[in-house]
Scaffold this active site. Structure first.
Site, PDB file in Angstrom:
ATOM      1  N   ARG A 144     -10.536 -11.279   1.637  1.00  0.00           N
ATOM      2  CA  ARG A 144     -11.423 -12.294   1.067  1.00  0.00           C
ATOM      3  C   ARG A 144     -10.775 -13.677   1.088  1.00  0.00           C
ATOM      4  O   ARG A 144     -11.460 -14.693   1.193  1.00  0.00           O
ATOM      5  CB  ARG A 144     -11.847 -11.872  -0.352  1.00  0.00           C
ATOM      6  CG  ARG A 144     -10.724 -11.715  -1.325  1.00  0.00           C
ATOM      7  CD  ARG A 144     -11.093 -10.891  -2.547  1.00  0.00           C
ATOM      8  NE  ARG A 144     -11.095  -9.461  -2.262  1.00  0.00           N
ATOM      9  CZ  ARG A 144     -11.394  -8.518  -3.150  1.00  0.00           C
ATOM     10  NH1 ARG A 144     -11.729  -8.844  -4.393  1.00  0.00           N
ATOM     11  NH2 ARG A 144     -11.350  -7.253  -2.826  1.00  0.00           N
TER      12      ARG A 144
ATOM     13  N   LYS B 217       0.843  -1.198   0.000  1.00  0.00           N
ATOM     14  CA  LYS B 217       0.000   0.000   0.000  1.00  0.00           C
ATOM     15  C   LYS B 217       0.879   1.249   0.000  1.00  0.00           C
ATOM     16  O   LYS B 217       2.004   1.203   0.481  1.00  0.00           O
ATOM     17  CB  LYS B 217      -0.858   0.031   1.277  1.00  0.00           C
ATOM     18  CG  LYS B 217      -2.030  -0.915   1.263  1.00  0.00           C
ATOM     19  CD  LYS B 217      -2.856  -0.757   2.521  1.00  0.00           C
ATOM     20  CE  LYS B 217      -4.043  -1.713   2.523  1.00  0.00           C
ATOM     21  NZ  LYS B 217      -5.029  -1.461   1.474  1.00  0.00           N
TER      22      LYS B 217
END
Ligand code: BES
Ligand code: ZN
Ligand code: ZN
Length: 487
Positions: A341, A267
């Protein structure tokens, strides 16, 4: 937590009294030497009772040093959210004035069509949320308020106030876990905190699955995400026995990424610190389990939490990897930052094994949900419209709002892969929140399921009922949904 219920027919003595006011209704008969001040203020137009208005009075009498009047607006529009916000604003004001103790006049909040029990619960909840301050590393002295509620028939509201407090304490537990820095709250520590909580309630039992056992059992998703960190992943399974033995439980599934650096798909540095909050889904599940036990909920629940730290270490999983999950389904990893996920896939599989009546998952899953709904409502996606509708209703009632996004077949195509059963990222830009839900749906085996994307609501809200930091989003929503048979 200090919140006492006192009988308003006895003489009151408090530093600060909080009273709700309404448009076109002057509060009367306060016997605090303030009736005259109130009529003067109304005559001058300085006191209107409109929503959000805060007025402070200083009675000459000694038993009450100050009165905080908080506006509830018009009688026809008042609802529980108005009560919660007005109470929160008044308590904030009391805190800013460095009050040591306040008394809330519950009778003044019983306006319009509002139900007494519901108001008592709402005020008990708001007072409890107000007591939360995260200050472990920088303690602020003396900011705790002792709060009391005054009511003419204390016995009639005691239970409702206690329910509100239990929900608030569940949310505060979630908030505290969320606010802890990631160097002290890593997966095994999260498991220890869960264990500590469960020990307090006989109907809760916990099983912690550590790395060697995860390997043996084949938690391929959780292990892949956790392998770039020195801190091993864990799986937390909690059972609450509140319903009939053998009755199908409701499964609650949480994303517990204690820090999300993005992994090798790193990130940007800006605001990366906020990724310490990436375990707020897990925290919400733990908060609900605590509140369910504290309110003696008459249903069976199971909680399934996958927890890992997503780091770019030398052994980190890579874009291009194909991971075999606990379910046997394979995932093509296109971006290691779509890690939530992947760990949830294994947690959903664990939930399915318990044959639950439904599954609700909680996850700070996508930045895209903040674009769609801001910090106001959580994203809701579901494979059953009835379940979605009841959660939306509980969201409106509790103020912990959710809004549905569609899960049509067109969106399911976004995550197809020619190398594995599913890809962890959509092949097109856009609809990132729905693509993530479509991914999760592959692991629920058509059991009624709702997914709550709390990335926007778990922190960063400006609702006055929360202070800075983590909110415990999802706890109030699902406790309201579980406790109210109408939903
Ligand atoms: N934890 C983040 C989602 C997030 C982002 C929560 C910002 C709160 C604020 C999640 O793991 C993530 O990084 N998701 C990616 C998915 C993408 C790579 C498909 C995202 O949303 O950008
Ligand atoms: Zn991520
Ligand atoms: Zn994440």
């Amino acid at each position: 937590m200090s919140l006492t219920i006192v009988n308003s027919s006895k003489p009151i003595k408090t530093e600060t009294l909080i009273i709700g006011t309404m448009e076109n209704h002057a509060p009367q008969g306060l016997n605090e030497g303030v009736d005259q001040q109130i009529s003067d203020l109304i005559r001058l137009g300085d006191l209107t009772g409109k929503k959000g208005e805060i007025t402070i009075l200083y009675p000459s009498q000694q038993a009450v040093k100050r009165v905080i009047l908080c506006g509830l607006g018009s009688e026809t529009k008042v609802n529980l959210e108005v009560i919660r916000q007005a109470t929160a604003q008044a308590l904030k004001k009391a805190e800013a004035l460095k009050c040591k103790n306040v008394m809330i006049d519950l009778e003044s909040f019983l306006v319009g069509e509002l139900d007494m029990q519901a108001v008592a619960q709402a005020v008990g909840l708001t007072a409890t949320l107000n007591q939360y301050h995260y200050d472990t590393y920088k303690p602020e002295k003396d900011h705790r308020l002792a709060i009391s509620l005054s009511f003419s028939k204390p016995q009639q509201i005691r239970q409702a106030v206690q329910t509100g407090m239990a929900i608030g304490e569940g949310a505060n537990f979630a908030r505290d876990l969320g606010d802890r820095p990631p160097n002290t709250l890593y997966p095994e520590q999260l498991a220890r905190e869960a264990q500590r909580m469960c020990r307090q309630y006989p109907k809760l039992s916990i099983k912690i699955i550590k790395k060697p056992e995860l390997e043996k059992a084949g938690f391929g998703g959780l292990l892949a995400v956790g392998q770039g960190s020195k801190r091993p992943p864990v799986f937390i399974e909690i059972t609450y026995r509140g319903g009939k033995a053998g009755a199908a439980p409701i499964a609650l599934v949480g994303k517990g990424i204690t820090f999300d650096s993005g992994g090798l798909s790193l990130k940007p540095g800006e605001r990366m610190d906020e990724m310490r909050f990436d375990m707020c889904g897990a925290a919400a599940v733990l908060g609900i389990m605590q509140a369910a036990a504290a309110t003696n909920l008459k249903q069976n629940l199971v909680a399934m939490i996958s927890s890992a730290e997503n780091m770019p270490g030398g052994n980190a999983y890579r874009p291009g990897d194909v991971v075999t999950t606990l379910s046997g389904k394979t995932i093509e990893v296109l971006n290691t930052d779509a890690e939530g996920r992947i760990i949830l896939a294994d947690a959903l599989t664990m939930a399915v094994k318990r044959r639950p009546s439904c599954i609700i998952d909680f996850a700070t899953l996508t930045g895209a949900v903040i674009i769609a709904l801001g910090h106001i409502a959580s994203g809701l996606m579901s494979n059953r419209d009835t379940l979605a509708t009841s959660l939306i209703a509980a969201g409106q009632a509790s103020g912990d709002k959710v809004w549905q996004l569609p899960l049509w077949d067109d969106y399911r195509d976004l995550i197809s892969s020619d190398k594995a059963d599913v890809a962890n990222m959509a092949k097109e830009r856009g609809a990132g929140t729905i693509a993530a839900a479509a991914f999760l749906e592959k692991f629920v085996n058509d059991i009624p399921w709702a997914h709550l994307d709390i990335a926007g609501t778990a922190w960063g809200q400006t609702n006055p009922i929360y202070g800075k930091g983590v909110t415990g989003a999802g706890v109030r929503l699902v406790m309201t949904w579980l406790l109210n048979p109408n939903f």
